[in-house]
Write a protein that holds these residues in place. Sequence first.
Motif, mmCIF file in Angstrom:
data_model
loop_
_atom_site.group_PDB
_atom_site.id
_atom_site.type_symbol
_atom_site.label_atom_id
_atom_site.label_comp_id
_atom_site.label_asym_id
_atom_site.label_seq_id
_atom_site.Cartn_x
_atom_site.Cartn_y
_atom_site.Cartn_z
ATOM 1 N N THR A 230 5.360 31.732 23.602
ATOM 2 C CA THR A 230 5.707 30.334 23.331
ATOM 3 C C THR A 230 4.886 29.767 22.183
ATOM 4 O OG1 THR A 230 5.814 30.127 25.742
ATOM 5 C CG2 THR A 230 6.192 28.120 24.483
ATOM 6 N N ASN A 231 5.565 29.179 21.233
ATOM 7 C CA ASN A 231 4.925 28.452 20.138
ATOM 8 C C ASN A 231 5.393 27.012 20.163
ATOM 9 O OD1 ASN A 231 3.496 30.539 18.897
ATOM 10 N ND2 ASN A 231 5.339 31.288 17.876
ATOM 11 N N ASP A 271 -9.325 26.426 24.761
ATOM 12 C CA ASP A 271 -8.629 27.598 24.199
ATOM 13 C C ASP A 271 -7.307 27.189 23.547
ATOM 14 O OD1 ASP A 271 -10.667 28.966 25.286
ATOM 15 O OD2 ASP A 271 -9.499 29.991 26.835
ATOM 16 N N ASP A 272 -6.636 26.220 24.162
ATOM 17 C CA ASP A 272 -5.339 25.794 23.598
ATOM 18 C C ASP A 272 -5.548 24.957 22.338
ATOM 19 O OD1 ASP A 272 -3.921 27.136 25.541
ATOM 20 O OD2 ASP A 272 -3.915 25.427 26.921
ATOM 21 N N GLN A 277 -5.315 24.927 16.398
ATOM 22 C CA GLN A 277 -5.992 24.786 15.099
ATOM 23 C C GLN A 277 -5.694 25.962 14.162
ATOM 24 O OE1 GLN A 277 -9.900 24.128 16.582
ATOM 25 N NE2 GLN A 277 -9.764 21.887 16.417
ATOM 26 N N LYS A 278 -5.366 27.100 14.751
ATOM 27 C CA LYS A 278 -5.084 28.293 13.927
ATOM 28 C C LYS A 278 -3.675 28.256 13.322
ATOM 29 C CE LYS A 278 -8.173 31.471 16.268
ATOM 30 N NZ LYS A 278 -8.165 32.122 17.560
ATOM 31 N N LEU A 279 -2.849 27.342 13.804
ATOM 32 C CA LEU A 279 -1.472 27.295 13.284
ATOM 33 C C LEU A 279 -1.474 26.736 11.866
ATOM 34 C CD1 LEU A 279 0.235 25.790 16.460
ATOM 35 C CD2 LEU A 279 0.454 28.149 15.646
ATOM 36 N N ASP A 280 -0.484 27.152 11.063
ATOM 37 C CA ASP A 280 -0.439 26.708 9.668
ATOM 38 C C ASP A 280 0.064 25.282 9.513
ATOM 39 O OD1 ASP A 280 -1.312 29.153 8.915
ATOM 40 O OD2 ASP A 280 0.706 29.991 8.646
ATOM 41 N N ASP A 281 0.766 24.796 10.489
ATOM 42 C CA ASP A 281 1.396 23.475 10.343
ATOM 43 C C ASP A 281 0.946 22.504 11.425
ATOM 44 O OD1 ASP A 281 3.757 23.704 8.276
ATOM 45 O OD2 ASP A 281 3.708 25.570 9.438
#
Length: 303
Positions: A230-231, A271-272, A277-281
């Motif tokens: 899931t994203n 953790d979530d 934060q690691k997502l590009d958008d």
Amino acid sequence: MGLGSVSEFCYNLTESYLSIKNNTEIISETQNAIRLTRRYLLEDIFTLWNPLNSEISFSYNGGKDCQVLLLIYLGCLWEFFQMHTRASQFDAKYHQFPSERLPAVFIDQDEIFPTLEQFVTDTVDRYFLSLYESLRDGGKSADMSEAFRQFLKMNPETKGIVIGIRHTDPFAQNLLPIQRTDPDWPDFMRLQPLLHWKLANIWSFLLYSGEPTCGLYKLGFTSIGNINETNPNPYLKATEHTVDDCKFQWEIENAYNKSCSSISCSALHGDDIERAQKLDDDYFPGWFLTDDSLERAGRIKRK
Ligand code: ATP
């Protein structure tokens, strides 16, 4: 507070939503959806199985759909209790709400988001659930049908299980509000009074309730599966897409539960937050999406 009080609260919440006048098309559509769900529960389901003596369990995983159904279900429990009180020869003051906890079942899958796991724990207390959690088999979760088989073994009085599935969910187009499980499944009645709800109805009622929802929705998730599948919904990307203004501003500003000053989401687990934060958008919150056909666009298909 106990199950009786929270049921009364949910009854008043539902009545309050039903009394909204001259508002948006979404609200009047949602009012009709609520009326039908209540009819299924009070006239069709509670007349066949008693919701106050463990014949019915509620399948609960902390998602938005089962939370909406839970709020309406609890309101109907209060109505059911009131009807019985009125029919009795004894004065209302001699009647006590007969259950302390609502039987519920959670199939604990592996790789659940910690924010969702915490939300389930918090809402067990908030809504007075007696939650059966399926056992993980050496850290690995059992498959759904096996998990329900185990549940029924330990709770043989269960006749029906309430499920917050909607017609727009995968393989749900032809489901019925009351139906027996398939022959290869453990035998129980599937009670599905939310089938006719659209995504917009879910958000309209949930945001109006002012009840805390799972914090992941604020991060752009629109339907929550396992962590690795899931994203956030790509149609909510702030950089690549323009989305309409939030369609639920009125609900947010006039929320029933005034104890929360703005949209009330559960706290995010560290953790979530790190994962986000690691997502590009950046993403708009889940409730900016109202197209049912895109609700699961953030789900990654298993290979
Ligand atoms: P979302 O789609 O936003 O995650 P949701 O989890 O409520 O919301 P679905 O994932 O479509 O909705 O699941 C439909 C219903 O099936 C739920 O409302 C719940 O009643 C039941 N369900 C799904 N997964 C579980 C589970 N792991 N344990 C118990 N019930 C479940």
